[in-house]
Design a protein around this motif. Sequence first.
Motif, PDB file in Angstrom:
ATOM      1  N   ARG A  56       0.816  -1.216   0.000  1.00 56.58           N
ATOM      2  CA  ARG A  56       0.000   0.000   0.000  1.00 56.58           C
ATOM      3  C   ARG A  56       0.853   1.272   0.000  1.00 56.58           C
ATOM      4  O   ARG A  56       0.346   2.382   0.188  1.00 56.58           O
ATOM      5  N   THR A  57       2.177   1.115  -0.225  1.00 53.15           N
ATOM      6  CA  THR A  57       3.093   2.250  -0.165  1.00 53.15           C
ATOM      7  C   THR A  57       3.043   3.074  -1.444  1.00 53.15           C
ATOM      8  O   THR A  57       3.140   2.542  -2.546  1.00 53.15           O
ATOM      9  N   GLU A  58       2.915   4.386  -1.284  1.00 47.28           N
ATOM     10  CA  GLU A  58       2.960   5.316  -2.413  1.00 47.28           C
ATOM     11  C   GLU A  58       4.265   6.096  -2.478  1.00 47.28           C
ATOM     12  O   GLU A  58       4.678   6.535  -3.549  1.00 47.28           O
ATOM     13  N   VAL A  59       4.908   6.273  -1.323  1.00 46.58           N
ATOM     14  CA  VAL A  59       6.148   7.049  -1.247  1.00 46.58           C
ATOM     15  C   VAL A  59       7.189   6.248  -0.475  1.00 46.58           C
ATOM     16  O   VAL A  59       6.921   5.783   0.638  1.00 46.58           O
ATOM     17  N   LEU A  60       8.356   6.100  -1.079  1.00 50.32           N
ATOM     18  CA  LEU A  60       9.463   5.416  -0.418  1.00 50.32           C
ATOM     19  C   LEU A  60      10.497   6.468  -0.017  1.00 50.32           C
ATOM     20  O   LEU A  60      10.959   7.249  -0.858  1.00 50.32           O
ATOM     21  N   ILE A  61      10.813   6.504   1.279  1.00 48.40           N
ATOM     22  CA  ILE A  61      11.808   7.445   1.812  1.00 48.40           C
ATOM     23  C   ILE A  61      13.110   6.658   1.968  1.00 48.40           C
ATOM     24  O   ILE A  61      13.228   5.811   2.851  1.00 48.40           O
ATOM     25  N   THR A  62      14.073   6.918   1.109  1.00 45.04           N
ATOM     26  CA  THR A  62      15.286   6.106   1.072  1.00 45.04           C
ATOM     27  C   THR A  62      16.495   6.875   1.613  1.00 45.04           C
ATOM     28  O   THR A  62      16.462   8.090   1.796  1.00 45.04           O
ATOM     29  N   GLY A  63      17.557   6.121   1.843  1.00 44.66           N
ATOM     30  CA  GLY A  63      18.807   6.702   2.303  1.00 44.66           C
ATOM     31  C   GLY A  63      19.914   5.689   2.151  1.00 44.66           C
ATOM     32  O   GLY A  63      19.742   4.643   1.506  1.00 44.66           O
ATOM     33  N   TRP A  64      21.073   5.974   2.749  1.00 45.98           N
ATOM     34  CA  TRP A  64      22.178   5.024   2.687  1.00 45.98           C
ATOM     35  C   TRP A  64      21.719   3.677   3.233  1.00 45.98           C
ATOM     36  O   TRP A  64      21.071   3.595   4.266  1.00 45.98           O
ATOM     37  N   GLY A  65      22.028   2.600   2.504  1.00 43.21           N
ATOM     38  CA  GLY A  65      21.621   1.267   2.918  1.00 43.21           C
ATOM     39  C   GLY A  65      20.314   0.807   2.320  1.00 43.21           C
ATOM     40  O   GLY A  65      19.834  -0.298   2.643  1.00 43.21           O
ATOM     41  N   CYS A  66      19.724   1.588   1.422  1.00 40.16           N
ATOM     42  CA  CYS A  66      18.466   1.168   0.791  1.00 40.16           C
ATOM     43  C   CYS A  66      18.706  -0.062  -0.085  1.00 40.16           C
ATOM     44  O   CYS A  66      19.660  -0.097  -0.875  1.00 40.16           O
TER      45      CYS A  66
END
Length: 339
Positions: free
Chosen positions: A54-64
Amino acid sequence: MPERPQAVLAMTDRNVPQVFPPRLLARLRACVDLDPTLVAHDFAEPRVRQALARTEVLITGWGCPRLDAAALDAAPRLRAVLHAAGSVKGFTTPEVWRRGILVSSAAAANALPVAEYTLAVILLTGKDVLAFGRPQRTRSDFPRVFPRGDIVPGIGNHGRRVGVVGASRVGRRLLELLRPHDLAVTLADPYVDAAEAARLGVPLLPLDELLRTSDVVTLHAPQTPETRHLIGARELASMPDGSVLVNTARGALVDHDALIGELRTGRLRAVLDVTDPEPLPAGSPLLGLPNAFVTPHLAGSQGNEVARLGRTVVEEAERLTSGRDLLHGVDQDELERSA
């Protein structure tokens, strides 16, 4: 009030409180529906897959984890990836763009500390801090203080020639930071024409000429097959005696064997925040040569600077949820020419 889009964090979980301290996390949760206790480091993990559905937005960073077809199939509603770090090359795939997913990066925010580090290095090497500040100097003839009125020849930053290789985000920020200083700055970049160089306020030179005429050469080009060992034996040999090579971009831009050979002669100096391999093996000559200064990839955002990356993502999330265009969108076609 419109329903907030579902979001999931995908990064190294210990970094989350640094990237999103309490006030920033509260702002982020005000515009997206986010469970801060769920941080994905494996898109196949059952709890993560349930959330991705159900995710619309993925908040990523180092280690994704890598966003391959399988991961994207698990997130059929995904419409945006907001990256709280620099390059997205390490985890995105062509499938992301094929599916029309928006991608944003905090690369512009991460460029500032790298440019600041580089500016500091340029000014400090102008005073030959590598030699005069080395604490293990024990020779009785080595000056502990220069008597008042004495002039140390051969050092200083007045009119010092600085060659910037690459008008990347970092390169452009560095050009801005160099402008107030009394330095002679030039640029080499095959993708910049004379008109754009004029807008940047810097003379444009071929790489060979820049190398021959610079007291400091600082690298800000991306790592691509074409830029591997961009600075090799021939290029290093063309640099003036006593000049400094600074690399805060990617280690593979420099032929380390050729660099070690030049450094052993004492002719050049080098400041390296990135190496190839990274980290260097314990026995690398670069760690022991007195005219080499190696730092552990710390020029980019560290400590309190990483919250600037989080703020960039929060502002992008606010734009996205209010129907505005993203300010730091990543263009797939530009990835080949970016870090």
